[in-house]
Write an enzyme that holds these catalytic residues in place. Structure first.
Site, mmCIF file in Angstrom:
data_model
loop_
_atom_site.group_PDB
_atom_site.id
_atom_site.type_symbol
_atom_site.label_atom_id
_atom_site.label_comp_id
_atom_site.label_asym_id
_atom_site.label_seq_id
_atom_site.Cartn_x
_atom_site.Cartn_y
_atom_site.Cartn_z
ATOM 1 C CG LEU A 176 8.178 2.576 4.985
ATOM 2 C CD1 LEU A 176 8.026 1.372 4.066
ATOM 3 C CD2 LEU A 176 6.825 3.213 5.255
ATOM 4 C CE1 TYR A 186 0.021 2.017 4.270
ATOM 5 C CE2 TYR A 186 0.982 -0.168 4.460
ATOM 6 C CZ TYR A 186 0.784 1.099 4.961
ATOM 7 O OH TYR A 186 1.339 1.462 6.165
ATOM 8 C CD GLU A 197 9.467 1.877 10.820
ATOM 9 O OE1 GLU A 197 9.547 2.808 9.998
ATOM 10 O OE2 GLU A 197 9.394 0.675 10.491
ATOM 11 C CE LYS A 208 3.076 3.222 3.127
ATOM 12 N NZ LYS A 208 3.459 3.438 4.540
#
Length: 284
Positions: free
Chosen positions: A204, A33, A179, A147
């Site tokens: 990411l 996505y 993260e 992702k």
């Protein structure tokens, strides 16, 4: 009036949008996505998101059913059809629908779904007042640079954060922050150095992160890409997060303890202004 979505070649009312129960995104989270921001009715830094989309699908051998150029045309058409001024465009591509089997199916066309969502990004109360974060163990898989739509670990982390009265979860592995549940993490040291973790399979590669680093470096603002601990973050002068759907939000507490004086700091405020100016002047 219902929002308009795009599903496998058709623009349809959102409440009529359907995919098969055999879709591999539903059965296996076998999909990728992307989320692009929309400001003043235009896409923000969308090329970076499409480049990342192409990389992610390549990493899992998932062919795109449309070219990147056509995908951007669809995004813009949805913005126009939904009269979207400020918010996000969500895009998801999966391996398609086939009888349930772990191996990749043959001769199946991938599923492409795109929709829009209204969101207050620029004048967000969270940006003005700052957010609280909660640290939690990072229990995700080893390829966080992809992702993937497999977000259960982030869902659980963000739910735990919400139950603690926080707006974001910070994931911790071996004592180091990787993260946020849906964001990149930054701190500002006592020497006014901005620190963020370097890109690797552990995080990411954030598009907003990339743009913000470039904007800071253009202004001779010192950036260090290195890992940092929870303790260093708690002792930092400032902290903030970045993401496509929030741009930049200051962090004012970590696990209930204030960061700095417990208020949004000048570095985060200035960088947010710089990014918003970038978003407005480069959006398409």
């Amino acid at each position: 009036m219902s929002r308009i979505a795009y599903v496998n070649g058709e623009f349809v009312p959102l409440d009529e949008a359907r995919i098969s129960i055999l879709d591999r995104g539903f059965l296996f989270a076998d999909g990728i996505y992307e989320v692009s921001a929309v400001l003043d009715g235009k896409l923000v830094d969308n090329e970076a998101h499409l480049v990342r989309l192409a990389r992610s699908v390549g990493e899992i051998a998932l062919p795109l059913p449309e070219t990147l150029e056509r995908i951007e045309e669809i995004q813009k058409e949805l913005i126009a059809r939904n009269d979207l001024v400020e918010g996000v465009v969500y895009l998801q591509v999966t391996r398609g629908a086939a009888d349930r089997d772990f191996a990749f199916p043959k001769g199946v066309k991938p599923t492409l779904v795109i929709f829009t969502q209204v969101k207050n990004i620029v004048d967000s109360p969270a940006a003005r007042n700052g957010i609280a974060v909660k640290t939690l163990p990072d229990i995700r898989w080893a390829r966080r640079d992809i992702k993937s739509v497999a977000l259960l670990a982030q869902v659980l982390a963000k739910q735990a954060a919400a139950e603690a009265g926080c707006q974001e979860a910070w994931m911790v592995e071996d004592g180091l922050i990787t993260e946020g549940g849906s964001s990149t993490v930054f701190i500002v040291t006592r020497n006014d150095v901005i620190v963020t973790r370097p890109n690797s399979n552990a995080i990411l590669p954030g598009c907003t992160r990339k743009a913000l680093i470039a904007l800071a470096e253009e202004r001779q603002i010192r950036i260090e890409e290195r890992a940092f601990s929870v303790e260093e973050a708690r002792a930092a002068k400032e902290a903030f997060i970045t993401s496509a759907s929030s741009f930049l939000q200051p962090v004012v507490t970590i696990d209930g303890a204030p960061v700095g004086d417990g208020k949004p700091g000048p570095v985060a405020k200035r960088l947010r202004e710089i990014y918003i100016d970038f978003a407005r002047t480069t959006s398409q």
